[in-house]
Design a protein around this motif. Structure first.
Motif, PDB file in Angstrom:
ATOM      1  N   MET A   1      15.035 -13.167   8.157  1.00 43.31           N
ATOM      2  CA  MET A   1      15.658 -14.344   8.762  1.00 43.31           C
ATOM      3  C   MET A   1      14.768 -15.565   8.602  1.00 43.31           C
ATOM      4  N   TYR A   2      13.475 -15.386   8.874  1.00 40.37           N
ATOM      5  CA  TYR A   2      12.562 -16.525   8.787  1.00 40.37           C
ATOM      6  C   TYR A   2      12.379 -16.979   7.349  1.00 40.37           C
ATOM      7  N   CYS A   3      12.384 -16.046   6.407  1.00 38.32           N
ATOM      8  CA  CYS A   3      12.301 -16.421   4.987  1.00 38.32           C
ATOM      9  C   CYS A   3      13.512 -17.268   4.593  1.00 38.32           C
ATOM     10  N   SER A   4      14.693 -16.857   5.036  1.00 37.78           N
ATOM     11  CA  SER A   4      15.913 -17.604   4.702  1.00 37.78           C
ATOM     12  C   SER A   4      15.887 -18.998   5.323  1.00 37.78           C
ATOM     13  N   LEU A   5      15.457 -19.089   6.581  1.00 34.37           N
ATOM     14  CA  LEU A   5      15.393 -20.394   7.244  1.00 34.37           C
ATOM     15  C   LEU A   5      14.365 -21.299   6.581  1.00 34.37           C
ATOM     16  N   TYR A   6      13.261 -20.703   6.146  1.00 37.68           N
ATOM     17  CA  TYR A   6      12.223 -21.489   5.478  1.00 37.68           C
ATOM     18  C   TYR A   6      12.745 -22.077   4.174  1.00 37.68           C
ATOM     19  N   ILE A   7      13.425 -21.260   3.378  1.00 39.89           N
ATOM     20  CA  ILE A   7      13.954 -21.728   2.094  1.00 39.89           C
ATOM     21  C   ILE A   7      15.045 -22.771   2.320  1.00 39.89           C
ATOM     22  N   LEU A   8      15.911 -22.529   3.317  1.00 38.63           N
ATOM     23  CA  LEU A   8      16.979 -23.483   3.616  1.00 38.63           C
ATOM     24  C   LEU A   8      16.394 -24.823   4.035  1.00 38.63           C
ATOM     25  N   ALA A   9      15.342 -24.794   4.868  1.00 35.81           N
ATOM     26  CA  ALA A   9      14.698 -26.039   5.302  1.00 35.81           C
ATOM     27  C   ALA A   9      14.086 -26.779   4.122  1.00 35.81           C
ATOM     28  N   ALA A  10      13.466 -26.048   3.205  1.00 37.84           N
ATOM     29  CA  ALA A  10      12.867 -26.680   2.023  1.00 37.84           C
ATOM     30  C   ALA A  10      13.921 -27.356   1.160  1.00 37.84           C
ATOM     31  N   VAL A  11      15.058 -26.670   0.948  1.00 38.69           N
ATOM     32  CA  VAL A  11      16.138 -27.252   0.139  1.00 38.69           C
ATOM     33  C   VAL A  11      16.721 -28.480   0.838  1.00 38.69           C
ATOM     34  N   GLN A 183      30.198  -7.163  21.179  1.00 33.12           N
ATOM     35  CA  GLN A 183      31.015  -8.027  20.327  1.00 33.12           C
ATOM     36  C   GLN A 183      30.561  -9.480  20.418  1.00 33.12           C
ATOM     37  N   LEU A 184      30.337  -9.965  21.650  1.00 31.27           N
ATOM     38  CA  LEU A 184      29.917 -11.353  21.827  1.00 31.27           C
ATOM     39  C   LEU A 184      28.550 -11.606  21.205  1.00 31.27           C
ATOM     40  N   LYS A 185      27.647 -10.656  21.386  1.00 35.82           N
ATOM     41  CA  LYS A 185      26.303 -10.822  20.827  1.00 35.82           C
ATOM     42  C   LYS A 185      26.342 -10.834  19.300  1.00 35.82           C
ATOM     43  N   THR A 186      27.174  -9.980  18.729  1.00 35.19           N
ATOM     44  CA  THR A 186      27.267  -9.909  17.274  1.00 35.19           C
ATOM     45  C   THR A 186      27.909 -11.160  16.698  1.00 35.19           C
ATOM     46  N   LEU A 187      28.967 -11.662  17.356  1.00 35.43           N
ATOM     47  CA  LEU A 187      29.590 -12.902  16.907  1.00 35.43           C
ATOM     48  C   LEU A 187      28.617 -14.070  17.002  1.00 35.43           C
ATOM     49  N   SER A 188      27.793 -14.066  18.044  1.00 33.66           N
ATOM     50  CA  SER A 188      26.806 -15.135  18.186  1.00 33.66           C
ATOM     51  C   SER A 188      25.772 -15.091  17.084  1.00 33.66           C
ATOM     52  N   THR A 189      25.507 -13.881  16.557  1.00 36.30           N
ATOM     53  CA  THR A 189      24.504 -13.743  15.498  1.00 36.30           C
ATOM     54  C   THR A 189      24.885 -14.553  14.267  1.00 36.30           C
ATOM     55  N   CYS A 190      26.155 -14.515  13.889  1.00 38.93           N
ATOM     56  CA  CYS A 190      26.616 -15.227  12.696  1.00 38.93           C
ATOM     57  C   CYS A 190      27.316 -16.542  13.027  1.00 38.93           C
ATOM     58  N   GLY A 191      27.375 -16.885  14.319  1.00 37.63           N
ATOM     59  CA  GLY A 191      28.033 -18.140  14.694  1.00 37.63           C
ATOM     60  C   GLY A 191      27.324 -19.355  14.121  1.00 37.63           C
ATOM     61  N   SER A 192      25.989 -19.320  14.135  1.00 34.28           N
ATOM     62  CA  SER A 192      25.228 -20.436  13.588  1.00 34.28           C
ATOM     63  C   SER A 192      25.496 -20.605  12.103  1.00 34.28           C
ATOM     64  N   HIS A 193      25.576 -19.480  11.411  1.00 37.46           N
ATOM     65  CA  HIS A 193      25.826 -19.539   9.974  1.00 37.46           C
ATOM     66  C   HIS A 193      27.202 -20.129   9.678  1.00 37.46           C
ATOM     67  N   VAL A 194      28.192 -19.779  10.482  1.00 37.66           N
ATOM     68  CA  VAL A 194      29.540 -20.319  10.283  1.00 37.66           C
ATOM     69  C   VAL A 194      29.545 -21.826  10.525  1.00 37.66           C
ATOM     70  N   ARG A 195      28.837 -22.292  11.551  1.00 36.55           N
ATOM     71  CA  ARG A 195      28.777 -23.723  11.834  1.00 36.55           C
ATOM     72  C   ARG A 195      28.100 -24.481  10.693  1.00 36.55           C
ATOM     73  N   THR A 236      20.352 -32.669   8.157  1.00 35.53           N
ATOM     74  CA  THR A 236      19.935 -33.098   9.487  1.00 35.53           C
ATOM     75  C   THR A 236      20.436 -32.173  10.587  1.00 35.53           C
ATOM     76  N   SER A 237      21.522 -31.456  10.333  1.00 32.17           N
ATOM     77  CA  SER A 237      22.117 -30.595  11.358  1.00 32.17           C
ATOM     78  C   SER A 237      21.563 -29.171  11.339  1.00 32.17           C
ATOM     79  N   ASN A 238      21.220 -28.674  10.158  1.00 39.18           N
ATOM     80  CA  ASN A 238      20.762 -27.286  10.056  1.00 39.18           C
ATOM     81  C   ASN A 238      19.562 -26.964  10.945  1.00 39.18           C
ATOM     82  N   PRO A 239      18.509 -27.814  10.968  1.00 38.86           N
ATOM     83  CA  PRO A 239      17.375 -27.487  11.852  1.00 38.86           C
ATOM     84  C   PRO A 239      17.761 -27.425  13.319  1.00 38.86           C
ATOM     85  N   ILE A 240      18.690 -28.290  13.726  1.00 38.34           N
ATOM     86  CA  ILE A 240      19.105 -28.294  15.131  1.00 38.34           C
ATOM     87  C   ILE A 240      19.886 -27.023  15.454  1.00 38.34           C
TER      88      ILE A 240
END
Length: 269
Positions: A1-11, A183-195, A236-240
Motif C-alpha cells: 500500500m505504501y509503495c503504491s501511495l509513494y509512486i502515486l504521489a511522485a506521479v 462488509q462496511l470495512k471492506t467497502l471502506s478499504t476501496c472507497g478511497s480508490h473509487v473516489r 491536489t486531491s489524492n494526498p488528502i
C-alpha cells in the motif's frame, strides 16, 4: 500500500509541476511565451505522466486480492511485483509517447504561433503546423491519453475496463460476506480508490465530450478550464483522500500539527 501511495504521489507531483508553474506565470506575470523545444518537452511529459497515472490506478485496483484472498496478499503483491508493475506502466507510457512526440515535433512550424490552451496540448499544437496533422492525430486516436477528435482511447479505455472488472469482483466478494461490519470495512478499504478514480476520470470525460461538441456550442475557455481541472484536481486531491483514509498517515499528520501548535504557544508565552 505504501509503495503504491509513494509512486502515486511522485506521479502527481510531476504532473502538477509540468503545468502549474507556467499557468501561474501566465496569470500573474502575463508571460505567455514558451519556446518550441520547451513546448514539445511539455507535450511529452504531460501525456506520459497521464498514461502512467491511469496505469497506476489500474495496478491499485488489485486491492481485489487483499479482499478476496487476504491470506495470500503478501505472497502475491510483493514489493518486487509492485516494482515490476511500475516499470511496465512507465515503459508503456514511453513506448506510446515517443513516436507521438516525434511526429508532432517534426511538423513544419513557421514563426511564432499562439497555442489556444494554458499548456502545450498535443492537438492544439499540431493544428498550428503548416501540414496535415492527421498522422499524429490518427496515432493519438488509436492509443493516446487525450485526443480532441473522437476521443476514443485504447490506453485509458482498456484500463477503465479492467478497473471496472476488478471492482465488480470486489463487490461480489463484499456482499458475499455474512457480517455487516465486515462488509462496511471492506467497502471502506476501496472507497478511497473509487473516489480517486472518479476525480481523475470524470473531469477527463467531461473535457472529452465538451471538446467533441466544439467551440460553437461550448466556449473555448470552458474547454480549457475543464482540461486544466483534469490535470490539477487529482494531484491536489489524492494526498488528502489517501491521507485521511490511512490511519498511520492521519495520526502522523495530527502529531506534527499538534507539535507545531504546542511549540508556537510556548514561543508566544
Amino acid at each position: 500500500m505504501y509503495c503504491s501511495l509513494y509512486i502515486l504521489a511522485a506521479v502527481d507531483i510531476v504532473m502538477a509541476s509540468l503545468v502549474v508553474p507556467k499557468m501561474v506565470s501566465i496569470f500573474s506575470l502575463g508571460d505567455s511565451f514558451i519556446s518550441f523545444n520547451a513546448c514539445f518537452t511539455q507535450i511529452y511529459f504531460v501525456h506520459a505522466a497521464t498514461a502512467v497515472e491511469t496505469g497506476l490506478l489500474l495496478a491499485m485496483a488489485f486491492c481485489y486480492v487483499a479482499i478476496c484472498k487476504p491470506l495470500h496478499y503478501k505472497r502475491i503483491l510483493t514489493p518486487q511485483v509492485i516494482l515490476g508493475m511500475s516499470v511496465i506502466i512507465t515503459i508503456r507510457a514511453i513506448i506510446f509517447m515517443t513516436p507521438l512526440s516525434w511526429m508532432v515535433s517534426h511538423l513544419p512550424f513557421c514563426g511564432s504561433s499562439v497555442v489556444l490552451h494554458s499548456y502545450c496540448e498535443h492537438i492544439a499544437v499540431a493544428k498550428l503546423a503548416y501540414a496535415d496533422p492527421m498522422p499524429s492525430s490518427l496515432y493519438s486516436l488509436i492509443g493516446s491519453i487525450t485526443v480532441k477528435t473522437h476521443r476514443t482511447s485504447i490506453t485509458v479505455g482498456s484500463d477503465v475496463a479492467f478497473i471496472a472488472a476488478s471492482h465488480n469482483l470486489i463487490l461480489q466478494a463484499v456482499f458475499g460476506l455474512s457480517a455487516k461490519n465486515a462488509q462496511l470495512k471492506t467497502l471502506s478499504t476501496c472507497g478511497s480508490h473509487v473516489r480517486v478514480m472518479a476525480l481523475y476520470y470524470l473531469p477527463g470525460m467531461a473535457s472529452i465530450y465538451v471538446a467533441w461538441l466544439g467551440k460553437d456550442i461550448v466556449p473555448l475557455h470552458i474547454q480549457v478550464l475543464l482540461t486544466d481541472l483534469y490535470l490539477i484536481i487529482p494531484p491536489t486531491s489524492n494526498p488528502i483522500i489517501y491521507g485521511l483514509r490511512t490511519k498511520q498517515i492521519r495520526e502522523r499528520t495530527w502529531s506534527l500539527l499538534t507539535r507545531c501548535l504546542f511549540n508556537h504557544s510556548n514561543l508566544g508565552s
